[in-house]
Design a protein around this motif. Sequence first.
Motif, mmCIF file in Angstrom:
data_model
loop_
_atom_site.group_PDB
_atom_site.id
_atom_site.type_symbol
_atom_site.label_atom_id
_atom_site.label_comp_id
_atom_site.label_asym_id
_atom_site.label_seq_id
_atom_site.Cartn_x
_atom_site.Cartn_y
_atom_site.Cartn_z
ATOM 1 N N LEU A 44 37.397 37.929 39.811
ATOM 2 C CA LEU A 44 37.173 36.896 40.819
ATOM 3 C C LEU A 44 38.190 35.762 40.679
ATOM 4 O O LEU A 44 38.755 35.296 41.676
ATOM 5 N N VAL A 45 38.458 35.334 39.448
ATOM 6 C CA VAL A 45 39.439 34.269 39.216
ATOM 7 C C VAL A 45 40.824 34.710 39.699
ATOM 8 O O VAL A 45 41.534 33.963 40.367
ATOM 9 N N MET A 46 41.214 35.935 39.371
ATOM 10 C CA MET A 46 42.533 36.431 39.780
ATOM 11 C C MET A 46 42.628 36.578 41.297
ATOM 12 O O MET A 46 43.669 36.317 41.890
ATOM 13 N N LEU A 47 41.543 36.985 41.936
ATOM 14 C CA LEU A 47 41.532 37.090 43.394
ATOM 15 C C LEU A 47 41.728 35.718 44.034
ATOM 16 O O LEU A 47 42.491 35.560 44.980
ATOM 17 N N ILE A 48 41.061 34.708 43.491
ATOM 18 C CA ILE A 48 41.196 33.350 44.009
ATOM 19 C C ILE A 48 42.627 32.846 43.811
ATOM 20 O O ILE A 48 43.222 32.247 44.720
ATOM 21 N N LEU A 49 43.205 33.097 42.633
ATOM 22 C CA LEU A 49 44.583 32.662 42.376
ATOM 23 C C LEU A 49 45.574 33.325 43.335
ATOM 24 O O LEU A 49 46.466 32.663 43.876
ATOM 25 N N SER A 50 45.424 34.630 43.555
ATOM 26 C CA SER A 50 46.344 35.303 44.477
ATOM 27 C C SER A 50 46.131 34.804 45.904
ATOM 28 O O SER A 50 47.089 34.620 46.659
ATOM 29 N N PHE A 51 44.894 34.543 46.270
ATOM 30 C CA PHE A 51 44.601 33.998 47.595
ATOM 31 C C PHE A 51 45.297 32.655 47.785
ATOM 32 O O PHE A 51 45.893 32.397 48.834
ATOM 33 N N VAL A 52 45.239 31.792 46.766
ATOM 34 C CA VAL A 52 45.859 30.461 46.859
ATOM 35 C C VAL A 52 47.370 30.593 47.038
ATOM 36 O O VAL A 52 47.969 29.921 47.887
#
Length: 187
Positions: free
Chosen positions: A128-136
């Motif tokens: 979830l953290v990595m998904l949020i970072l890539s989204f940003v």
Amino acid sequence: MFPIIYGYGGAASILSVLMSVVSLIFSHLLLGVQLIGCWFTYKKMHLPGWKGIIPLYNVYVLFEELWETRYFWRGVIYFGIFALSFITGEVLFAVSGVSSLAVVPGVPLPTSVIVVMIIGILFFIAALVMLILSFVVFFKIYHKTAKAFGLKTAWAWGMMFVPYIMFPIIGFNRNIIYYGPINTIKE
């Protein structure tokens, strides 16, 4: 000539196939509209149009033109770690689920099964953290793209979630002009 279909199962199957075909045609039409819009958007950016229709490379070109390519690679790495973490978490949950089937009702779960479940949860949190970072990271490039055309932040959200609408509008609207890279986002 035609077999007689008893009940509603046959009609439901035929309807399901027809809906799948319509959905496939519609999704390909949307993709075609998006690719044409990307072609003309990239032409507006004074780039060859073909650079806008090659998946993943088109986003790399945006990073190259409007930001820095190292952020593109960060976003790709974040997304890759997301995928690996998610898959690993799924496997750990499957293993712990199969292991817990062997437990007799009323007997507490073995510590090893609980540990595997906790590790699986940690992998899901990491995913979830990595998904949020890539989204940003990828949102920032669309924000920079919107600003380069003199558009508001809402356009960045549109390019992220409905590109088949936004890119054709940018590409074909004569009132939307490309101004070039504008440093509005602080790294």
